[in-house]
Design an enzyme around this catalytic site. Structure first.
Site, PDB file in Angstrom:
ATOM      1  N   SER A  51       0.804  -1.225   0.000  1.00 44.78           N
ATOM      2  CA  SER A  51       0.000   0.000   0.000  1.00 44.78           C
ATOM      3  C   SER A  51       0.830   1.266   0.000  1.00 44.78           C
ATOM      4  O   SER A  51       0.331   2.338  -0.338  1.00 44.78           O
ATOM      5  CB  SER A  51      -0.946   0.008   1.194  1.00 44.78           C
ATOM      6  OG  SER A  51      -0.226   0.137   2.408  1.00 44.78           O
ATOM      7  N   LYS A 112       1.176   4.769   6.940  1.00 47.41           N
ATOM      8  CA  LYS A 112       0.625   5.606   5.867  1.00 47.41           C
ATOM      9  C   LYS A 112       1.327   6.958   5.867  1.00 47.41           C
ATOM     10  O   LYS A 112       2.153   7.260   6.722  1.00 47.41           O
ATOM     11  CB  LYS A 112      -0.882   5.820   6.058  1.00 47.41           C
ATOM     12  CG  LYS A 112      -1.712   4.549   6.105  1.00 47.41           C
ATOM     13  CD  LYS A 112      -1.770   3.822   4.783  1.00 47.41           C
ATOM     14  CE  LYS A 112      -2.573   2.529   4.915  1.00 47.41           C
ATOM     15  NZ  LYS A 112      -2.511   1.709   3.682  1.00 47.41           N
TER      16      LYS A 112
END
Length: 248
Positions: A51, A112
């Protein structure tokens, strides 16, 4: 730093003092250099998914600086569940790569990139990031082989963009498909005490765009700031020495 309403400041101060007392009690236990490094300064994490490609890939091992944003329930060793707030709190900056505990399941850690801070308005329009109604600067780069980033065959290519935040933080994102399922979103207004996070692999990331899965992330869920890759192994278990070092 998060500003709390006057009505709840005494409670926040009480929690902060509890954190201070616990940290003082832990000093004798954590005094050895190894334990001090592991539990107070840095925490190692491995990257299990794509991701955050191309910045971080499966098989990377990273250090998260726990002191960067202060110590709270999820970064303070053995902290009890009643602790709230962060000792020595500091908010992340645009573009920081952070490790945090999921707001929906506090047993899961995520890695993230921070793209929105309290009060910001965030929106994706045709795959482009808008911050407070202004498109975040980006420049097209040469397409490369997607590898595992897009879930396609070996010949699949992926679009790359160099995105630059208003504070100058610059990094590369992957764009697997045009008009993907999260390329066009509503406007998200980041509430006080929270941040908005995206994965660099924009079409293959579970992040703040998905309210039911993640949504806005409380600052208190921060564990640390990712500072460097200290080890990296490919699918055959071979060292990828070229990946070792600081991350953007």
């Amino acid at each position: 730093m998060t500003t709390l309403p006057d009505s709840i400041r005494p409670k926040a101060r009480s929690s902060e003092w509890k954190a201070i007392v616990i940290l003082i009690l832990l000093v004798p236990v954590l005094w050895s250099p190894l334990l001090l490094f592991r539990y107070v300064l840095y925490q190692p994490f491995n990257i299990p998914s794509g991701s955050m490609m191309p910045t971080l890939v499966v098989g990377d091992y990273v250090f998260a600086a726990k002191y960067a944003y202060g110590y709270g329930r999820y970064s303070l060793p053995f902290a009890p569940s009643f602790i709230s707030g962060r000792l020595g709190a500091a908010d992340p900056a645009y573009g920081d790569i952070v490790v945090f505990r999921s707001p929906k399941d506090d047993e899961i850690d995520y890695v993230k990139r921070v793209v929105g801070l309290p009060g910001d308005r965030i929106q994706m329009r045709q795959g482009q990031l808008f911050l407070n109604d202004i498109q975040v600067a980006r420049a097209a780069l040469k397409e490369v082989s997607a590898g595992s980033a897009c879930g396609g065959g070996s010949g699949t290519k992926v679009k790359r963009w160099r995105e630059t935040m208003p504070n100058g933080a610059s990094y590369i994102t992957y764009d697997c498909v045009d008009n993907g399922y999260a390329d066009n979103t509503e406007v998200y207004t980041v509430p006080p005490g929270h941040f908005f996070a995206l994965g660099d692999n924009r079409d293959n990331s579970t992040d703040s765009r998905f309210k039911s899965v993640m949504g806005f992330v409380p600052m208190d869920n921060l564990i640390g700031k990712v500072t460097r890759i200290f080890w990296s192994l490919d699918s055959d278990g071979e060292l990828r020495a070229e990946r070792l070092g600081k991350v953007q």
